[in-house]
Design a protein around this motif. Structure first.
Motif, PDB file in Angstrom:
ATOM      1  N   ARG A 218     -27.936 -26.082  35.904  1.00 32.22           N
ATOM      2  CA  ARG A 218     -27.437 -27.462  35.501  1.00 32.22           C
ATOM      3  C   ARG A 218     -26.024 -28.003  36.107  1.00 32.22           C
ATOM      4  N   ILE A 219     -25.996 -29.354  36.562  1.00 33.97           N
ATOM      5  CA  ILE A 219     -25.026 -29.593  37.295  1.00 33.97           C
ATOM      6  C   ILE A 219     -24.836 -30.993  36.746  1.00 33.97           C
ATOM      7  N   GLU A 220     -23.360 -31.187  36.073  1.00 35.22           N
ATOM      8  CA  GLU A 220     -23.121 -32.565  35.676  1.00 35.22           C
ATOM      9  C   GLU A 220     -22.493 -33.484  36.968  1.00 35.22           C
ATOM     10  N   SER A 221     -22.138 -33.143  37.907  1.00 36.90           N
ATOM     11  CA  SER A 221     -21.559 -33.761  38.848  1.00 36.90           C
ATOM     12  C   SER A 221     -22.659 -34.366  39.937  1.00 36.90           C
ATOM     13  N   ILE A 222     -22.840 -35.640  40.239  1.00 38.29           N
ATOM     14  CA  ILE A 222     -23.892 -35.887  41.125  1.00 38.29           C
ATOM     15  C   ILE A 222     -23.515 -35.575  42.711  1.00 38.29           C
ATOM     16  N   HIS A 223     -22.217 -35.616  42.790  1.00 37.82           N
ATOM     17  CA  HIS A 223     -21.622 -35.243  44.128  1.00 37.82           C
ATOM     18  C   HIS A 223     -21.864 -33.674  44.315  1.00 37.82           C
ATOM     19  N   ALA A 224     -21.850 -32.977  43.608  1.00 37.39           N
ATOM     20  CA  ALA A 224     -21.803 -31.479  43.554  1.00 37.39           C
ATOM     21  C   ALA A 224     -23.281 -31.178  43.834  1.00 37.39           C
ATOM     22  N   CYS A 225     -24.194 -31.938  43.150  1.00 38.66           N
ATOM     23  CA  CYS A 225     -25.609 -31.732  43.174  1.00 38.66           C
ATOM     24  C   CYS A 225     -26.189 -31.978  44.425  1.00 38.66           C
ATOM     25  N   HIS A 226     -25.671 -33.119  44.906  1.00 35.62           N
ATOM     26  CA  HIS A 226     -26.081 -33.676  46.419  1.00 35.62           C
ATOM     27  C   HIS A 226     -25.688 -32.589  47.422  1.00 35.62           C
ATOM     28  N   GLN A 227     -24.632 -32.162  47.279  1.00 36.33           N
ATOM     29  CA  GLN A 227     -24.180 -30.950  48.207  1.00 36.33           C
ATOM     30  C   GLN A 227     -25.225 -29.538  48.206  1.00 36.33           C
ATOM     31  N   LEU A 228     -25.443 -29.344  46.786  1.00 35.24           N
ATOM     32  CA  LEU A 228     -26.190 -28.303  46.841  1.00 35.24           C
ATOM     33  C   LEU A 228     -27.605 -28.425  47.344  1.00 35.24           C
ATOM     34  N   ILE A 229     -28.222 -29.589  47.247  1.00 33.28           N
ATOM     35  CA  ILE A 229     -29.637 -30.038  47.683  1.00 33.28           C
ATOM     36  C   ILE A 229     -29.654 -29.908  49.357  1.00 33.28           C
ATOM     37  N   ARG A 230     -28.283 -30.499  49.894  1.00 36.46           N
ATOM     38  CA  ARG A 230     -28.401 -30.597  51.141  1.00 36.46           C
ATOM     39  C   ARG A 230     -28.123 -29.026  51.917  1.00 36.46           C
TER      40      ARG A 230
END
Length: 292
Positions: A218-230
């Motif tokens: 679970r990630i609250e930060s959109i920026h961190a989520c996008h980094q993880l996806i990439r």
């Protein structure tokens, strides 16, 4: 004592003009109507109020001693007016609670739009959470922008702001090409306080369509989520119009109807206030410009 305000107006005019006819002319009424009003006031105040002296009426000692109170009543009544609001001169703080998606997508633009019109106000943008609802109810904050929920109390008004179709997204070279294949990969769930911190609404609905996904993080930060996806084989869901650079979408079922509806929440008691009407228009304009 229960005296009609309009009768007090007659009393003060009679004090100033000293003639029933003059008062009647100024009020657009007949002399008979004014006389009846004065007779009623004499009874209510238990005083003659005026004594005839030739062609005019002189006020009694009681009225002379209290006329300033009657004038004060009229002054207070005449001072009551609709609240006005000018953002250019407003100096009180403006506080808005934003869910993470809105904060990272529109937060900067919203701040600049508010500050452009209300240059003297301290603008605060804070992350929305269930705890912030109590703040809003207690008057600490002007508005919250978050995904629609039917769990808010009746004292909170919810007004639509923006909506968007949901899409699954992965990095460009992710092995999965279909939603079926995506079931084998970990889900990075974007945590949205006040909406999916207790239930995974989207995952639950997809389960009804035969798709089973397990949230790995679970990630609250959109920026961190996008980094993880990439950087990995994780995938996530977001608004279709907000797919980050370096990622691609995986289509959801054609008959899958699910939208993220962002709404503006504020105390119902403030719905018609000039400040709230202005703030609503700023939010609507900001999202329209930023989304275009």
């Amino acid at each position: 004592m229960n005296i009609d305000i309009s009768n007090i107006d007659v009393l003060v005019k009679m004090y100033d003009l000293g003639s029933v006819k003059s008062v009647a002319d100024s009020q657009g009424k007949t002399s008979s109507a004014i006389s009846k009003t004065l007779a009623k006031l004499k009874q209510e105040l238990d005083d003659p109020l005026f004594v005839q002296a030739g062609n005019v009426f002189e006020p009694t000692y009681f009225l002379q001693n209290n006329i300033h109170y009657f004038r004060s009543v009229l002054t207070c009544i005449n001072s009551i007016q609709k609240d006005s609001f000018d953002p250019r001169t407003h100096r009180e703080p403006i506080k808005i609670y934003l869910q993470s998606y809105f904060m990272e997508t529109y937060g900067a633009a919203l701040y600049l739009a508010i500050k452009d019109q209300a240059p003297h106000s301290m603008v605060t943008l804070e992350h929305w959470s269930n705890k912030k609802l109590d703040n809003l109810l207690n008057g600490d904050g002007d508005m919250a922008i978050h995904i629609f929920t039917d769990s808010l109390p009746q004292s909170i008004c919810q007004q639509p702001l923006i909506s968007g179709k949901v899409a699954a997204f992965v990095r460009q070279d992710h092995p999965a090409k279909t939603l079926d294949e995506l079931q084998a990969y970990p889900l990075a769930g974007l945590l949205t306080p006040g909406w999916n911190d207790k239930r995974l609404h989207l995952v639950e609905k997809l389960k009804n369509f035969g798709y089973h996904f397990e949230r790995a993080v679970r990630i609250e930060s959109i920026h961190a989520c996008h980094q993880l996806i990439r950087a990995s084989n994780h995938f996530s869901f977001t608004v279709a119009e907000q797919i980050p650079e370096g990622a691609r979408t995986i289509p959801l079922p054609d008959n899958f109807d699910f939208e993220f509806n962002q709404i503006m929440s504020y105390r119902r008691s403030q719905k018609d206030s000039p400040k709230m009407k202005w703030l609503v228009q700023v939010c609507l304009a900001t999202t329209a410009i930023t989304s275009s």
